[in-house]
Design a protein around this motif. Structure first.
Motif, PDB file in Angstrom:
ATOM      1  N   THR A 125       0.855  -1.186   0.000  1.00 15.40           N
ATOM      2  CA  THR A 125       0.000   0.000   0.000  1.00 15.40           C
ATOM      3  C   THR A 125       0.888   1.232   0.000  1.00 15.40           C
ATOM      4  O   THR A 125       2.100   1.137   0.156  1.00 15.40           O
ATOM      5  CB  THR A 125      -0.958  -0.022   1.208  1.00 15.40           C
ATOM      6  N   ASP A 126       0.272   2.377  -0.174  1.00 20.60           N
ATOM      7  CA  ASP A 126       1.034   3.620  -0.110  1.00 20.60           C
ATOM      8  C   ASP A 126       0.220   4.658   0.648  1.00 20.60           C
ATOM      9  O   ASP A 126      -0.925   4.419   1.025  1.00 20.60           O
ATOM     10  CB  ASP A 126       1.431   4.111  -1.507  1.00 20.60           C
ATOM     11  N   SER A 127       0.796   5.806   0.867  1.00 13.52           N
ATOM     12  CA  SER A 127       0.141   6.830   1.682  1.00 13.52           C
ATOM     13  C   SER A 127      -1.129   7.349   1.019  1.00 13.52           C
ATOM     14  O   SER A 127      -2.096   7.685   1.703  1.00 13.52           O
ATOM     15  CB  SER A 127       1.100   7.978   1.993  1.00 13.52           C
ATOM     16  N   GLU A 128      -1.169   7.392  -0.306  1.00 10.76           N
ATOM     17  CA  GLU A 128      -2.378   7.850  -1.003  1.00 10.76           C
ATOM     18  C   GLU A 128      -3.538   6.881  -0.765  1.00 10.76           C
ATOM     19  O   GLU A 128      -4.665   7.292  -0.481  1.00 10.76           O
ATOM     20  CB  GLU A 128      -2.103   7.982  -2.495  1.00 10.76           C
ATOM     21  N   ARG A 129      -3.278   5.592  -0.845  1.00 11.75           N
ATOM     22  CA  ARG A 129      -4.318   4.581  -0.608  1.00 11.75           C
ATOM     23  C   ARG A 129      -4.766   4.614   0.847  1.00 11.75           C
ATOM     24  O   ARG A 129      -5.956   4.514   1.154  1.00 11.75           O
ATOM     25  CB  ARG A 129      -3.795   3.192  -0.992  1.00 11.75           C
ATOM     26  N   GLU A 130      -3.840   4.736   1.756  1.00 12.52           N
ATOM     27  CA  GLU A 130      -4.184   4.781   3.178  1.00 12.52           C
ATOM     28  C   GLU A 130      -5.010   6.033   3.487  1.00 12.52           C
ATOM     29  O   GLU A 130      -5.952   5.989   4.273  1.00 12.52           O
ATOM     30  CB  GLU A 130      -2.930   4.725   4.047  1.00 12.52           C
ATOM     31  N   ALA A 131      -4.674   7.160   2.863  1.00 18.57           N
ATOM     32  CA  ALA A 131      -5.439   8.401   3.056  1.00 18.57           C
ATOM     33  C   ALA A 131      -6.859   8.241   2.526  1.00 18.57           C
ATOM     34  O   ALA A 131      -7.826   8.698   3.150  1.00 18.57           O
ATOM     35  CB  ALA A 131      -4.739   9.574   2.374  1.00 18.57           C
ATOM     36  N   SER A 132      -7.001   7.581   1.387  1.00 17.73           N
ATOM     37  CA  SER A 132      -8.325   7.331   0.814  1.00 17.73           C
ATOM     38  C   SER A 132      -9.162   6.453   1.746  1.00 17.73           C
ATOM     39  O   SER A 132     -10.342   6.730   1.985  1.00 17.73           O
ATOM     40  CB  SER A 132      -8.184   6.666  -0.560  1.00 17.73           C
ATOM     41  N   ALA A 133      -8.552   5.414   2.279  1.00 15.15           N
ATOM     42  CA  ALA A 133      -9.263   4.518   3.203  1.00 15.15           C
ATOM     43  C   ALA A 133      -9.697   5.273   4.456  1.00 15.15           C
ATOM     44  O   ALA A 133     -10.827   5.109   4.943  1.00 15.15           O
ATOM     45  CB  ALA A 133      -8.367   3.336   3.566  1.00 15.15           C
ATOM     46  N   GLN A 134      -8.816   6.102   4.979  1.00 17.96           N
ATOM     47  CA  GLN A 134      -9.149   6.885   6.176  1.00 17.96           C
ATOM     48  C   GLN A 134     -10.265   7.881   5.880  1.00 17.96           C
ATOM     49  O   GLN A 134     -11.174   8.072   6.690  1.00 17.96           O
ATOM     50  CB  GLN A 134      -7.904   7.617   6.683  1.00 17.96           C
ATOM     51  N   ALA A 135     -10.242   8.507   4.701  1.00 16.89           N
ATOM     52  CA  ALA A 135     -11.287   9.456   4.318  1.00 16.89           C
ATOM     53  C   ALA A 135     -12.649   8.767   4.228  1.00 16.89           C
ATOM     54  O   ALA A 135     -13.665   9.330   4.665  1.00 16.89           O
ATOM     55  CB  ALA A 135     -10.942  10.124   2.992  1.00 16.89           C
ATOM     56  N   CYS A 136     -12.680   7.562   3.675  1.00 14.59           N
ATOM     57  CA  CYS A 136     -13.947   6.808   3.596  1.00 14.59           C
ATOM     58  C   CYS A 136     -14.495   6.526   4.990  1.00 14.59           C
ATOM     59  O   CYS A 136     -15.693   6.682   5.248  1.00 14.59           O
ATOM     60  CB  CYS A 136     -13.740   5.500   2.840  1.00 14.59           C
ATOM     61  N   LYS A 137     -13.618   6.125   5.892  1.00 12.93           N
ATOM     62  CA  LYS A 137     -14.041   5.828   7.262  1.00 12.93           C
ATOM     63  C   LYS A 137     -14.564   7.094   7.945  1.00 12.93           C
ATOM     64  O   LYS A 137     -15.618   7.078   8.592  1.00 12.93           O
ATOM     65  CB  LYS A 137     -12.876   5.234   8.048  1.00 12.93           C
ATOM     66  N   LEU A 138     -13.849   8.201   7.795  1.00 10.96           N
ATOM     67  CA  LEU A 138     -14.278   9.454   8.420  1.00 10.96           C
ATOM     68  C   LEU A 138     -15.619   9.927   7.860  1.00 10.96           C
ATOM     69  O   LEU A 138     -16.473  10.429   8.600  1.00 10.96           O
ATOM     70  CB  LEU A 138     -13.206  10.526   8.246  1.00 10.96           C
TER      71      LEU A 138
END
Length: 168
Positions: A12-25
């Motif tokens: 994974t990378d930081s862009e994918r992790e940021a996207s996942a976190q945004a969906c959760k938020l």
């Protein structure tokens, strides 16, 4: 996860992790939850339970996050959960529906509920939310239940909104 053989590794990378976190938020915002609300996880993944170093414990304390072990659901441990939830220590609870239902039935057998805790929502994940578990969690936790669907490698896929419908 390795339950059927050798675990797979996912890159994974930081862009994918940021996207996942945004969906959760975003999904949590549907329930009025925002960063700063106190989260209690009733969880048992070794990935989270094994990371209890000092830096993580300090960060969790600052962020208002706590972990209750879903692997140790007995009278002694569940008897101590209320103190960890009460007094503004938890705005919402997140975890396995079976573990939440076990705790709810434990409280129900003692003639107790969590109405005084003031949970905003119980978010269930990682297992099928059975109708009888949904009912006892709602009744004893005294809050709505939001079902989440996702996976560790694919992140959040769908989440129930306050109207009860799952949204992608």
């Amino acid at each position: 996860g390795g339950s059927s053989g050798e675990p797979l590794r996912f890159v994974t990378d930081s862009e994918r992790e940021a996207s996942a976190q945004a969906c959760k938020l975003r999904a949590r915002a549907w329930w009025g939850l925002h960063p700063g609300h106190r989260e209690t996880d009733l969880w048992g993944s070794p990935i989270e339970t094994g990371r209890q170093d000092l830096a993580r414990r300090v960060a969790q304390g600052v962020l208002g996050y706590q972990l209750l072990s879903a692997f140790r659901l007995n009278e002694e441990t569940m008897g101590g959960f209320r103190a960890r939830l009460a007094g503004g220590r938890a705005d919402f609870i997140y975890g396995y529906p079976s573990a939440m239902a076990t705790y709810a039935r434990f409280l129900e057998a003692r003639g107790e509920d969590l109405a005084d805790v003031g949970l905003r929502v119980a978010i269930t994940t990682a297992e099928t939310l059975l109708p009888q578990d949904d009912a006892v969690i709602r009744r004893i936790f005294a809050c709505p239940v939001a079902n989440e669907y996702g996976c560790r490698d694919g992140a959040l896929i769908a989440h129930a909104g306050p109207d009860g419908h799952m949204r992608l």
